[in-house]
Design a protein around this motif. Structure first.
Motif, PDB file in Angstrom:
ATOM      1  N   GLY A  93      -4.236   8.696  -3.242  1.00  0.00           N
ATOM      2  CA  GLY A  93      -2.868   8.523  -3.708  1.00  0.00           C
ATOM      3  C   GLY A  93      -2.685   9.024  -5.129  1.00  0.00           C
ATOM      4  O   GLY A  93      -3.649   9.192  -5.881  1.00  0.00           O
ATOM      5  N   MET A  94      -1.424   9.244  -5.515  1.00  0.00           N
ATOM      6  CA  MET A  94      -1.128   9.865  -6.799  1.00  0.00           C
ATOM      7  C   MET A  94      -0.107   9.066  -7.598  1.00  0.00           C
ATOM      8  O   MET A  94       0.921   8.635  -7.068  1.00  0.00           O
ATOM      9  N   LEU A  95      -0.397   8.899  -8.882  1.00  0.00           N
ATOM     10  CA  LEU A  95       0.572   8.376  -9.852  1.00  0.00           C
ATOM     11  C   LEU A  95       1.156   9.548 -10.618  1.00  0.00           C
ATOM     12  O   LEU A  95       0.418  10.390 -11.146  1.00  0.00           O
ATOM     13  N   LEU A  96       2.473   9.607 -10.696  1.00  0.00           N
ATOM     14  CA  LEU A  96       3.193  10.623 -11.459  1.00  0.00           C
ATOM     15  C   LEU A  96       3.803   9.934 -12.676  1.00  0.00           C
ATOM     16  O   LEU A  96       4.617   9.016 -12.530  1.00  0.00           O
ATOM     17  N   LEU A  97       3.419  10.368 -13.857  1.00  0.00           N
ATOM     18  CA  LEU A  97       3.796   9.674 -15.086  1.00  0.00           C
ATOM     19  C   LEU A  97       4.373  10.664 -16.098  1.00  0.00           C
ATOM     20  O   LEU A  97       3.727  11.671 -16.418  1.00  0.00           O
ATOM     21  N   SER A  98       5.570  10.372 -16.598  1.00  0.00           N
ATOM     22  CA  SER A  98       6.158  11.145 -17.691  1.00  0.00           C
ATOM     23  C   SER A  98       6.518  10.194 -18.818  1.00  0.00           C
ATOM     24  O   SER A  98       7.057   9.109 -18.579  1.00  0.00           O
ATOM     25  N   GLU A  99       6.230  10.621 -20.065  1.00  0.00           N
ATOM     26  CA  GLU A  99       6.453   9.752 -21.211  1.00  0.00           C
ATOM     27  C   GLU A  99       6.755  10.563 -22.464  1.00  0.00           C
ATOM     28  O   GLU A  99       6.264  11.686 -22.633  1.00  0.00           O
ATOM     29  N   LYS A 100       7.538   9.976 -23.344  1.00  0.00           N
ATOM     30  CA  LYS A 100       7.609  10.473 -24.710  1.00  0.00           C
ATOM     31  C   LYS A 100       6.376   9.934 -25.433  1.00  0.00           C
ATOM     32  O   LYS A 100       5.973   8.787 -25.207  1.00  0.00           O
ATOM     33  N   VAL A 101       5.761  10.751 -26.276  1.00  0.00           N
ATOM     34  CA  VAL A 101       4.523  10.348 -26.932  1.00  0.00           C
ATOM     35  C   VAL A 101       4.645  10.514 -28.447  1.00  0.00           C
ATOM     36  O   VAL A 101       5.561  11.170 -28.948  1.00  0.00           O
ATOM     37  N   ARG A 102       3.712   9.908 -29.152  1.00  0.00           N
ATOM     38  CA  ARG A 102       3.610  10.092 -30.598  1.00  0.00           C
ATOM     39  C   ARG A 102       2.209  10.593 -30.920  1.00  0.00           C
ATOM     40  O   ARG A 102       1.288  10.483 -30.096  1.00  0.00           O
ATOM     41  N   HIS A 103       2.044  11.141 -32.118  1.00  0.00           N
ATOM     42  CA  HIS A 103       0.778  11.745 -32.488  1.00  0.00           C
ATOM     43  C   HIS A 103       0.274  11.152 -33.794  1.00  0.00           C
ATOM     44  O   HIS A 103       1.054  10.854 -34.712  1.00  0.00           O
ATOM     45  N   LEU A 104      -1.026  10.973 -33.882  1.00  0.00           N
ATOM     46  CA  LEU A 104      -1.621  10.346 -35.054  1.00  0.00           C
ATOM     47  C   LEU A 104      -1.591  11.272 -36.270  1.00  0.00           C
ATOM     48  O   LEU A 104      -1.560  10.797 -37.413  1.00  0.00           O
ATOM     49  N   ASP A 105      -1.613  12.566 -36.032  1.00  0.00           N
ATOM     50  CA  ASP A 105      -1.510  13.528 -37.126  1.00  0.00           C
ATOM     51  C   ASP A 105      -0.063  13.533 -37.621  1.00  0.00           C
ATOM     52  O   ASP A 105       0.853  13.965 -36.921  1.00  0.00           O
ATOM     53  N   GLU A 106       0.149  13.064 -38.853  1.00  0.00           N
ATOM     54  CA  GLU A 106       1.499  12.889 -39.366  1.00  0.00           C
ATOM     55  C   GLU A 106       2.254  14.211 -39.474  1.00  0.00           C
ATOM     56  O   GLU A 106       3.445  14.289 -39.154  1.00  0.00           O
ATOM     57  N   THR A 107       1.573  15.263 -39.893  1.00  0.00           N
ATOM     58  CA  THR A 107       2.218  16.564 -40.012  1.00  0.00           C
ATOM     59  C   THR A 107       2.687  17.060 -38.652  1.00  0.00           C
ATOM     60  O   THR A 107       3.830  17.499 -38.487  1.00  0.00           O
ATOM     61  N   PRO A 123       0.837  -1.203   0.000  1.00  0.00           N
ATOM     62  CA  PRO A 123       0.000   0.000   0.000  1.00  0.00           C
ATOM     63  C   PRO A 123       0.872   1.255   0.000  1.00  0.00           C
ATOM     64  O   PRO A 123       1.817   1.360   0.786  1.00  0.00           O
ATOM     65  N   CYS A 124       0.571   2.191  -0.893  1.00  0.00           N
ATOM     66  CA  CYS A 124       1.462   3.333  -1.102  1.00  0.00           C
ATOM     67  C   CYS A 124       0.648   4.590  -1.378  1.00  0.00           C
ATOM     68  O   CYS A 124      -0.529   4.523  -1.755  1.00  0.00           O
ATOM     69  N   SER A 125       1.286   5.739  -1.199  1.00  0.00           N
ATOM     70  CA  SER A 125       0.584   7.007  -1.417  1.00  0.00           C
ATOM     71  C   SER A 125       1.018   7.710  -2.689  1.00  0.00           C
ATOM     72  O   SER A 125       0.280   8.533  -3.228  1.00  0.00           O
ATOM     73  N   VAL A 126       2.221   7.408  -3.181  1.00  0.00           N
ATOM     74  CA  VAL A 126       2.713   8.014  -4.427  1.00  0.00           C
ATOM     75  C   VAL A 126       3.501   6.965  -5.203  1.00  0.00           C
ATOM     76  O   VAL A 126       4.284   6.212  -4.617  1.00  0.00           O
ATOM     77  N   VAL A 127       3.273   6.932  -6.510  1.00  0.00           N
ATOM     78  CA  VAL A 127       4.082   6.111  -7.414  1.00  0.00           C
ATOM     79  C   VAL A 127       4.560   7.012  -8.549  1.00  0.00           C
ATOM     80  O   VAL A 127       3.751   7.689  -9.184  1.00  0.00           O
ATOM     81  N   ALA A 128       5.861   7.035  -8.790  1.00  0.00           N
ATOM     82  CA  ALA A 128       6.433   7.815  -9.883  1.00  0.00           C
ATOM     83  C   ALA A 128       6.959   6.878 -10.954  1.00  0.00           C
ATOM     84  O   ALA A 128       7.628   5.877 -10.649  1.00  0.00           O
ATOM     85  N   MET A 129       6.652   7.208 -12.194  1.00  0.00           N
ATOM     86  CA  MET A 129       7.222   6.502 -13.348  1.00  0.00           C
ATOM     87  C   MET A 129       7.694   7.567 -14.332  1.00  0.00           C
ATOM     88  O   MET A 129       6.898   8.170 -15.043  1.00  0.00           O
ATOM     89  N   ASN A 130       8.991   7.813 -14.332  1.00  0.00           N
ATOM     90  CA  ASN A 130       9.562   8.897 -15.125  1.00  0.00           C
ATOM     91  C   ASN A 130      10.222   8.319 -16.370  1.00  0.00           C
ATOM     92  O   ASN A 130      11.346   7.828 -16.324  1.00  0.00           O
ATOM     93  N   PHE A 131       9.503   8.349 -17.501  1.00  0.00           N
ATOM     94  CA  PHE A 131       9.981   7.792 -18.763  1.00  0.00           C
ATOM     95  C   PHE A 131      10.344   6.310 -18.622  1.00  0.00           C
ATOM     96  O   PHE A 131      11.424   5.880 -19.025  1.00  0.00           O
ATOM     97  N   THR A 132       9.409   5.575 -18.049  1.00  0.00           N
ATOM     98  CA  THR A 132       9.590   4.145 -17.813  1.00  0.00           C
ATOM     99  C   THR A 132       8.604   3.301 -18.608  1.00  0.00           C
ATOM    100  O   THR A 132       8.978   2.268 -19.177  1.00  0.00           O
ATOM    101  N   MET A 133       7.345   3.740 -18.669  1.00  0.00           N
ATOM    102  CA  MET A 133       6.308   2.949 -19.329  1.00  0.00           C
ATOM    103  C   MET A 133       6.680   2.641 -20.782  1.00  0.00           C
ATOM    104  O   MET A 133       6.350   1.574 -21.312  1.00  0.00           O
ATOM    105  N   GLN A 134       7.377   3.551 -21.437  1.00  0.00           N
ATOM    106  CA  GLN A 134       7.707   3.388 -22.851  1.00  0.00           C
ATOM    107  C   GLN A 134       8.646   2.210 -23.109  1.00  0.00           C
ATOM    108  O   GLN A 134       8.790   1.766 -24.249  1.00  0.00           O
ATOM    109  N   PHE A 135       9.268   1.686 -22.055  1.00  0.00           N
ATOM    110  CA  PHE A 135      10.142   0.528 -22.201  1.00  0.00           C
ATOM    111  C   PHE A 135       9.468  -0.774 -21.756  1.00  0.00           C
ATOM    112  O   PHE A 135      10.100  -1.834 -21.787  1.00  0.00           O
TER     113      PHE A 135
END
Length: 243
Positions: free
Chosen positions: A159-173, A126-138
């Motif tokens: 409780g709070m999840l802190l999430l940072s990620e590189k993302v991609r976009h469906l709009d090609e331009t 049981p936890c109050s904060v979870v951080a994932m800093n550029f982790t999910m992408q791997f």
């Protein structure tokens, strides 16, 4: 804390091997990520501040995919609640071997324990904060939904999840413009065209990035009541999600 300059991809490598968090990367990682991710210092410090606000007394706080412990250090500095323990988890032995010493070098009352393990296999207390800093992408895309659900189930109410990620976009331009801006950011930070090209080749089979919509859908499906994007620059984003 200074680190050697990243020059891993500065010379031609012929067939570029897949990127790995090995000893070479661990040695230069602070320089690599600060020169590659726009606003990285701001992201890390803000995660620390949010953890300081949402950590609950006598609870666990997790840094999943902790690498060399930058986010753990920021949380250690900002958390003032009594009885909190930070647990950093990473599956790279090269990172973990260095991480505990990095964390111990910074002042703070909160104990930090670093584990070498696969976050998919770790049982979260049981936890109050979870951080994932550029982790999910791997993480294997097929395992991401279950991981987010495991985090949600372990979080205490509020409780709070802190999430940072590189993302991609469906709009090609739009995607092409943002990628070009990111490459120009790396050029301005001293990376050559060769380094940018070889790093991209090394990471394309290892880092499989989602769209912002995929992240939001996954967080919503897990049950998070509040999800907010608080940082965005080019194709890098950060959210907080509250249970």
């Amino acid at each position: 804390m200074s680190s050697p300059r990243d020059s891993i991809y500065a010379t031609p490598q012929g067939e570029v091997a897949d990127f790995a968090f090995d000893d070479r990367v661990a040695e230069v990682f602070p320089d690599m990520i600060s020169r590659s991710v726009p606003g990285y210092a701001t992201i890390v410090q803000t995660m620390g501040m949010l953890a300081g606000q949402y950590a609950q007394e006598n609870s666990k706080v997790y840094d999943l995919g902790c690498s060399l412990g930058a986010t753990s250090i920021a949380m250690k500095q900002h958390i003032k609640q009594a009885g909190v323990e930070i647990i950093g988890v990473d599956n790279s032995e090269a990172m973990v071997q260095r991480c505990q010493a990095h964390v111990n070098a910074w002042r703070g009352e909160v104990p930090v324990h670093i584990e070498c393990a696969d976050i998919l296999d770790v049982s979260l207390e049981p936890c109050s904060v979870v951080a994932m800093n550029f982790t999910m992408q791997f993480i294997d895309p097929d395992q991401r939904e279950a991981l987010v659900q495991k985090i949600y189930d372990a979080l205490l109410p509020g409780g709070m999840l802190l999430l940072s990620e590189k993302v991609r976009h469906l709009d090609e331009t739009a995607e092409n413009i943002l990628v070009d801006l990111h490459h120009e950011f790396k050029r301005q930070n001293g990376y050559s065209e060769l380094e940018i090209s070889q790093k991209r080749a090394a990471i394309e089979n290892v880092m499989r990035i989602d769209t912002p919509g995929q992240h939001l859908a996954r967080l919503g499906a897990a049950g998070f009541s509040t999800v907010q994007n608080w940082y965005r620059c080019f194709n890098f984003m950060s959210w907080f999600a509250i249970k």
